[in-house]
Design a protein around this motif. Structure first.
Motif, PDB file in Angstrom:
ATOM      1  N   VAL A  93       0.807  -1.218   0.000  1.00  0.00           N
ATOM      2  CA  VAL A  93       0.000   0.000   0.000  1.00  0.00           C
ATOM      3  C   VAL A  93       0.842   1.271   0.000  1.00  0.00           C
ATOM      4  CG1 VAL A  93      -1.968  -1.150   1.082  1.00  0.00           C
ATOM      5  CG2 VAL A  93      -0.242  -0.016   2.524  1.00  0.00           C
ATOM      6  N   GLY A  94       2.171   1.122  -0.008  1.00  0.00           N
ATOM      7  CA  GLY A  94       3.043   2.294  -0.021  1.00  0.00           C
ATOM      8  C   GLY A  94       4.486   1.888  -0.225  1.00  0.00           C
ATOM      9  N   VAL A  95       5.301   2.875  -0.563  1.00  0.00           N
ATOM     10  CA  VAL A  95       6.713   2.612  -0.835  1.00  0.00           C
ATOM     11  C   VAL A  95       7.532   3.861  -0.533  1.00  0.00           C
ATOM     12  CG1 VAL A  95       6.542   3.291  -3.281  1.00  0.00           C
ATOM     13  CG2 VAL A  95       8.333   1.688  -2.561  1.00  0.00           C
ATOM     14  N   VAL A  96       8.775   3.650  -0.147  1.00  0.00           N
ATOM     15  CA  VAL A  96       9.761   4.717  -0.034  1.00  0.00           C
ATOM     16  C   VAL A  96      11.121   4.087  -0.289  1.00  0.00           C
ATOM     17  CG1 VAL A  96      10.278   4.565   2.444  1.00  0.00           C
ATOM     18  CG2 VAL A  96      10.432   6.776   1.272  1.00  0.00           C
ATOM     19  N   SER A  97      12.032   4.886  -0.787  1.00  0.00           N
ATOM     20  CA  SER A  97      13.401   4.426  -1.018  1.00  0.00           C
ATOM     21  C   SER A  97      14.338   5.267  -0.177  1.00  0.00           C
ATOM     22  CB  SER A  97      13.769   4.549  -2.498  1.00  0.00           C
ATOM     23  OG  SER A  97      12.940   3.714  -3.283  1.00  0.00           O
ATOM     24  N   VAL A  98      15.446   4.665   0.218  1.00  0.00           N
ATOM     25  CA  VAL A  98      16.447   5.372   1.001  1.00  0.00           C
ATOM     26  C   VAL A  98      17.820   4.870   0.574  1.00  0.00           C
ATOM     27  CG1 VAL A  98      16.321   3.756   2.956  1.00  0.00           C
ATOM     28  CG2 VAL A  98      17.120   6.076   3.336  1.00  0.00           C
ATOM     29  N   GLY A  99      18.742   5.808   0.388  1.00  0.00           N
ATOM     30  CA  GLY A  99      20.084   5.418  -0.011  1.00  0.00           C
ATOM     31  C   GLY A  99      20.948   6.615  -0.312  1.00  0.00           C
ATOM     32  N   HIS A 100      22.189   6.341  -0.536  1.00  0.00           N
ATOM     33  CA  HIS A 100      23.164   7.388  -0.827  1.00  0.00           C
ATOM     34  C   HIS A 100      23.117   7.746  -2.306  1.00  0.00           C
ATOM     35  CE1 HIS A 100      26.773   9.765  -0.556  1.00  0.00           C
ATOM     36  NE2 HIS A 100      27.264   9.115  -1.585  1.00  0.00           N
ATOM     37  N   LYS A 101      23.083   9.034  -2.565  1.00  0.00           N
ATOM     38  CA  LYS A 101      23.169   9.516  -3.940  1.00  0.00           C
ATOM     39  C   LYS A 101      24.621   9.873  -4.204  1.00  0.00           C
ATOM     40  CE  LYS A 101      18.769   9.618  -5.057  1.00  0.00           C
ATOM     41  NZ  LYS A 101      18.159   9.298  -6.295  1.00  0.00           N
ATOM     42  N   GLY A 102      25.187   9.397  -5.279  1.00  0.00           N
ATOM     43  CA  GLY A 102      26.600   9.470  -5.568  1.00  0.00           C
ATOM     44  C   GLY A 102      27.310  10.795  -5.414  1.00  0.00           C
ATOM     45  N   SER A 103      26.663  11.920  -5.703  1.00  0.00           N
ATOM     46  CA  SER A 103      27.375  13.188  -5.706  1.00  0.00           C
ATOM     47  C   SER A 103      27.312  13.925  -4.370  1.00  0.00           C
ATOM     48  CB  SER A 103      26.814  14.088  -6.801  1.00  0.00           C
ATOM     49  OG  SER A 103      25.465  14.372  -6.532  1.00  0.00           O
ATOM     50  N   GLN A 104      26.601  13.412  -3.414  1.00  0.00           N
ATOM     51  CA  GLN A 104      26.459  14.145  -2.153  1.00  0.00           C
ATOM     52  C   GLN A 104      27.422  13.658  -1.075  1.00  0.00           C
ATOM     53  OE1 GLN A 104      22.327  13.312  -1.427  1.00  0.00           O
ATOM     54  NE2 GLN A 104      22.772  11.692  -0.003  1.00  0.00           N
ATOM     55  N   ASP A 105      27.458  14.372   0.004  1.00  0.00           N
ATOM     56  CA  ASP A 105      28.254  14.077   1.189  1.00  0.00           C
ATOM     57  C   ASP A 105      28.056  12.606   1.599  1.00  0.00           C
ATOM     58  OD1 ASP A 105      29.030  13.892   3.945  1.00  0.00           O
ATOM     59  OD2 ASP A 105      28.701  16.036   4.202  1.00  0.00           O
ATOM     60  N   GLU A 106      29.134  11.908   1.850  1.00  0.00           N
ATOM     61  CA  GLU A 106      29.082  10.480   2.213  1.00  0.00           C
ATOM     62  C   GLU A 106      28.305  10.213   3.501  1.00  0.00           C
ATOM     63  OE1 GLU A 106      30.251   7.724   0.587  1.00  0.00           O
ATOM     64  OE2 GLU A 106      30.724   9.018  -1.105  1.00  0.00           O
ATOM     65  N   ARG A 107      28.093  11.244   4.300  1.00  0.00           N
ATOM     66  CA  ARG A 107      27.376  11.069   5.563  1.00  0.00           C
ATOM     67  C   ARG A 107      25.870  11.186   5.386  1.00  0.00           C
ATOM     68  NH1 ARG A 107      29.100  15.748   8.969  1.00  0.00           N
ATOM     69  NH2 ARG A 107      28.730  16.737   6.984  1.00  0.00           N
TER      70      ARG A 107
END
Length: 181
Positions: free
Chosen positions: A66-80
Motif C-alpha cells: 500500500v506504499g513505498v519509499v526508497s532510502v540510499g546514498h546519492k553518488g554526488s552528495q556528502d558520504e554522511r
C-alpha cells in the motif's frame, strides 16, 4: 484499520518494487519526475539494478503493498548523507499514518546504515509535504534545485523548485551537513 507493516525488499523482490513503483507513477503522475509509460518498458535487468541501488521499503496491509519509499546514498552528495525519495501511499490510506511509518522505517534504515543525516527533497509549492516532513522533524534548508521534468532533466525552466529538508541522526539536532550549511 488493519495493522500496517513495513519491510525492506530484497533483490528477489524486484517485481514487488516494479509493481508498486508503476502503481505510484500511474496514480500520481505529477508527483514524480518519471512517467509510468516510460518505466513500463523497462526490462527485468533494469528493475534488478534499481532494487539493488537503494533500500526499497514497502508498507503492507493484509499482504497487499500500500506504499513505498526508497532510502540510499546519492553518488554526488556528502558520504554522511542518505536520501529519502520516491515516497508514495495509496490514496485511500493517505492521512492514516502509512507515510509516517514508511519515513520512520527509512530514517531507521539510514541510522542502521551509519549515516549522519537524511535528506528529503520536497516541492516548495507542496505545502502538505512540507508540513508532513516538518512534523516528522525534518528541517528546511536554503538549498533549492529545479524539479526534474519527466525526462529527468532539471533545465526545463518551469519555475518549480524543490527544497532540501534535513533530518540529523546524531546527538546534535541543530547539525547540518556541510553541503547544506
Amino acid at each position: 484499520m488493519t495493522d500496517i507493516t513495513v519491510r525492506a525488499l530484497g533483490d528477489e523482490d524486484w517485481q514487488v518494487y516494479r509493481d508498486v513503483r508503476l502503481a505510484a507513477l500511474a496514480e500520481s503522475p505529477d508527483a514524480f519526475a518519471a512517467k509510468a509509460a516510460h518505466e513500463q518498458a523497462f526490462e527485468e535487468e533494469l528493475w534488478r539494478k534499481r532494487i539493488a541501488r537503494s533500500r526499497r521499503l514497502v508498507a503492507e496491509q493484509d499482504d497487499k503493498v500500500v506504499g513505498v519509499v526508497s532510502v540510499g546514498h546519492k553518488g554526488s552528495q556528502d558520504e554522511r548523507v542518505s536520501e529519502l525519495f520516491g515516497l508514495w501511499v495509496m490514496p485511500e490510506l493517505r492521512g492514516k499514518g502509512v507515510a509516517w511509518r514508511l519515513v520512520e522505517a527509512g530514517v531507521d534504515q539510514a541510522r542502521s546504515d551509519s549515516y549522519d543525516f537524511v535528506l528529503y527533497w520536497v516541492g516548495t509549492d507542496n505545502g502538505r509535504a512540507v508540513a508532513f516532513a516538518s512534523s516528522f522533524g525534518f528541517r528546511p534548508t536554503d538549498t533549492r534545485r529545479p524539479m526534474k521534468n519527466p525526462e529527468g532533466d532539471r533545465s526545463d525552466g518551469n519555475g518549480d523548485d524543490e527544497m532540501a529538508m534535513v533530518y540529523p541522526l546524531g546527538d546534535d539536532p541543530g547539525a547540518t551537513p556541510s553541503a547544506m550549511a
